[in-house]
Enzyme design. Structure first.
Site, PDB file in Angstrom:
ATOM      1  N   ASN A  10       0.876  -1.174   0.000  1.00 55.88           N
ATOM      2  CA  ASN A  10       0.000   0.000   0.000  1.00 55.88           C
ATOM      3  C   ASN A  10       0.910   1.220   0.000  1.00 55.88           C
ATOM      4  OD1 ASN A  10      -1.783   2.059   0.479  1.00 55.88           O
ATOM      5  ND2 ASN A  10      -2.367   1.399   2.546  1.00 55.88           N
ATOM      6  N   TRP A  11       1.047   1.810  -1.179  1.00 56.97           N
ATOM      7  CA  TRP A  11       1.989   2.938  -1.300  1.00 56.97           C
ATOM      8  C   TRP A  11       1.459   4.203  -0.631  1.00 56.97           C
ATOM      9  CZ3 TRP A  11       4.024   2.930  -7.107  1.00 56.97           C
ATOM     10  CH2 TRP A  11       4.733   1.743  -7.326  1.00 56.97           C
ATOM     11  N   HIS A  95      -9.811   1.496   4.421  1.00 57.87           N
ATOM     12  CA  HIS A  95      -8.560   1.659   5.169  1.00 57.87           C
ATOM     13  C   HIS A  95      -8.825   2.611   6.339  1.00 57.87           C
ATOM     14  CE1 HIS A  95      -4.500   2.806   6.246  1.00 57.87           C
ATOM     15  NE2 HIS A  95      -4.113   1.687   5.666  1.00 57.87           N
ATOM     16  N   GLU A  97      -7.266   4.992   7.429  1.00 58.89           N
ATOM     17  CA  GLU A  97      -7.029   6.412   7.112  1.00 58.89           C
ATOM     18  C   GLU A  97      -8.224   7.009   6.369  1.00 58.89           C
ATOM     19  OE1 GLU A  97      -3.196   5.761   5.291  1.00 58.89           O
ATOM     20  OE2 GLU A  97      -2.403   5.224   7.263  1.00 58.89           O
ATOM     21  N   GLY A 172       2.021   2.441  10.683  1.00 63.70           N
ATOM     22  CA  GLY A 172       3.012   3.501  10.511  1.00 63.70           C
ATOM     23  C   GLY A 172       3.692   3.921  11.804  1.00 63.70           C
ATOM     24  N   SER A 210       2.817  -1.997  10.355  1.00 63.08           N
ATOM     25  CA  SER A 210       4.256  -2.113  10.637  1.00 63.08           C
ATOM     26  C   SER A 210       4.813  -3.506  10.379  1.00 63.08           C
ATOM     27  CB  SER A 210       4.573  -1.648  12.061  1.00 63.08           C
ATOM     28  OG  SER A 210       4.225  -0.275  12.213  1.00 63.08           O
ATOM     29  N   GLY A 231       2.613  -1.137   4.244  1.00 63.23           N
ATOM     30  CA  GLY A 231       2.746   0.280   3.914  1.00 63.23           C
ATOM     31  C   GLY A 231       4.212   0.641   3.712  1.00 63.23           C
ATOM     32  N   GLY A 232       4.820   1.216   4.746  1.00 67.07           N
ATOM     33  CA  GLY A 232       6.183   1.745   4.657  1.00 67.07           C
ATOM     34  C   GLY A 232       7.182   0.800   4.006  1.00 67.07           C
TER      35      GLY A 232
HETATM   36  P1  PGA Z   1       2.428   0.372   7.585  1.00 63.59           P
HETATM   37  O1  PGA Z   1       1.023   0.599   6.892  1.00 63.59           O
HETATM   38  O2  PGA Z   1       2.973  -0.947   7.072  1.00 63.59           O
HETATM   39  O3  PGA Z   1       3.274   1.535   7.158  1.00 63.59           O
HETATM   40  O4  PGA Z   1       2.206   0.345   9.072  1.00 63.59           O
HETATM   41  C1  PGA Z   1       0.143  -0.463   6.650  1.00 63.59           C
HETATM   42  C2  PGA Z   1      -1.163   0.048   6.072  1.00 63.59           C
HETATM   43  O5  PGA Z   1      -1.639   1.091   6.542  1.00 63.59           O
HETATM   44  O6  PGA Z   1      -1.736  -0.547   5.146  1.00 63.59           O
END
Ligand code: PGA
Length: 248
Positions: A10-11, A95, A97, A172, A210, A231-232
Site C-alpha cells: 500500500n503505497w 482503510h 485512514e 506507521g 508495521s 505500507g512503509g
Molecule cells: P504500515 O502501513 O505498514 O506503514 O504500518 C500499513 C497500512 O496502513 O496498510
C-alpha cells in the site's frame, strides 16, 4: 486458508514517476516466480504508468480506494469501471485512514466493496481497532462489527473478498501486534466468516500494521494469517522482496 498467500503493498500518497519506476524495477529484478500472489496498490494518478511497467510481471495492480457510485456528478471520485480500464485487480476499501480522515462509515465501505465486486475487482476490506478501543477491551466487538457490514453483499459471496486486519495503533508507528495478538483476532474473523459461508477457507485474511522484513516471517507463520498489507516497507524494494520471500 487454502491457496496462495497475498502480499500487497500500500503505497499510500507516496511516489513520483521517477520513484515508481525505480521501485518497480527494483522489485521486479529481485522477483523470480514468487510462491505467493503479489500486488501493489498505487495512487490513482499512477495507475497508467504502473499498468505499463507491470505488463509482463507477476505483480498485480491495485488501487487504494473506489467510489461507491457507478458514475456521474461525484467530483474527485474514481469509479470501479475506471479502475478496471487500467487492469486493476484489487482495491483497498475502508482503510483506517479513509475511515478516520474521510469519515467513511461501515455502510459506505460495504457499498464500495459491493461496487468493486460488481466490476470484477477484488476488494481488500480493512478492519481494525484503535488504541483506545483495544485498551477498553473492545477489539473483537469493533472488528466483528466492521466485518459484519460486508458479510451480506448482494449477489456476491463474502468468500470473494480479501480481509485485512490492521490495528490502527500499529499503522506507521513501528508498533506491530505480536504474532499471537494478531492470530487471536484473525481467528475471530475466520470464525465469523465460517459462520457466514461454507467457503470461508478461500478468504485471505491479511495482517497489516508495521509489518516489515524483520517480523514478517513470524507473523506469516500464524495459522490464520494469509498474507500482509504492507505500507512503509513496500516502498523499499529489498524489504518488500524479503516479505514476499517469507510468504509461502
Ligand atoms: P504500515 O502501513 O505498514 O506503514 O504500518 C500499513 C497500512 O496502513 O496498510
Amino acid at each position: 486458508m487454502t491457496g496462495r498467500k497475498l502480499i500487497a503493498g500500500n503505497w499510500k500518497m507516496n511516489g513520483s514517476l521517477n520513484a515508481n519506476l525505480a521501485l518497480l524495477k527494483g522489485i521486479q529484478s529481485g522477483l523470480q516466480a514468487p510462491a505467493c500472489d503479489v500486488a501493489v496498490c498505487v495512487p490513482a494518478s499512477y495507475l497508467a504508468q504502473c499498468q505499463a511497467l507491470l505488463a509482463s510481471s507477476p505483480i498485480e495492480l491495485g488501487a487504494q480506494d473506489v467510489s461507491q457510485h457507478e458514475a456521474g456528478a461525484y467530483t474527485g471520485e474514481i469509479s470501479a469501471v475506471m479502475l478496471k480500464d487500467f487492469g486493476v485487480r484489487y482495491v483497498i476499501v475502508g482503510h483506517s485512514e479513509r475511515r478516520q480522515y474521510h469519515a467513511e462509515s461501515d455502510n459506505q465501505v460495504a457499498a464500495k466493496a459491493q461496487r468493486a465486486l460488481a466490476n470484477g475487482i477484488t476488494p481488500i476490506v480493512c478492519v481494525g481497532e484503535s488504541l483506545s478501543e483495544r485498551e477498553s477491551g473492545l477489539t473483537e466487538e469493533v472488528v466483528k462489527r466492521q466485518l459484519a457490514a460486508v458479510i451480506h453483499l448482494n449477489g456476491h459471496c463474502i468468500s470473494e473478498i480479501v480481509v485485512a486486519y490492521e490495528p490502527v495503533w500499529a499503522i506507521g508507528t513501528g508498533k506491530t501486534a505480536s504474532p499471537e495478538m494478531a492470530q487471536q483476532v484473525h481467528a475471530v474473523l475466520r470464525a465469523q466468516l465460517k459462520a457466514a459461508t461454507p467457503h470461508s477457507d478461500r478468504v485471505r485474511i491479511l495482517y497489516g500494521g508495521s509489518m516489515n522484513a524483520g517480523n514478517a516471517a513470524e507473523l506469516l507463520a500464524q495459522q490464520d494469517i494469509d498474507g500482509g498489507l504492507i505500507g512503509g516497507a513496500s516502498l523499499k524494494p529489498q524489504d518488500f522482496l524479503t516479505i514476499i520471500a517469507a510468504a509461502h
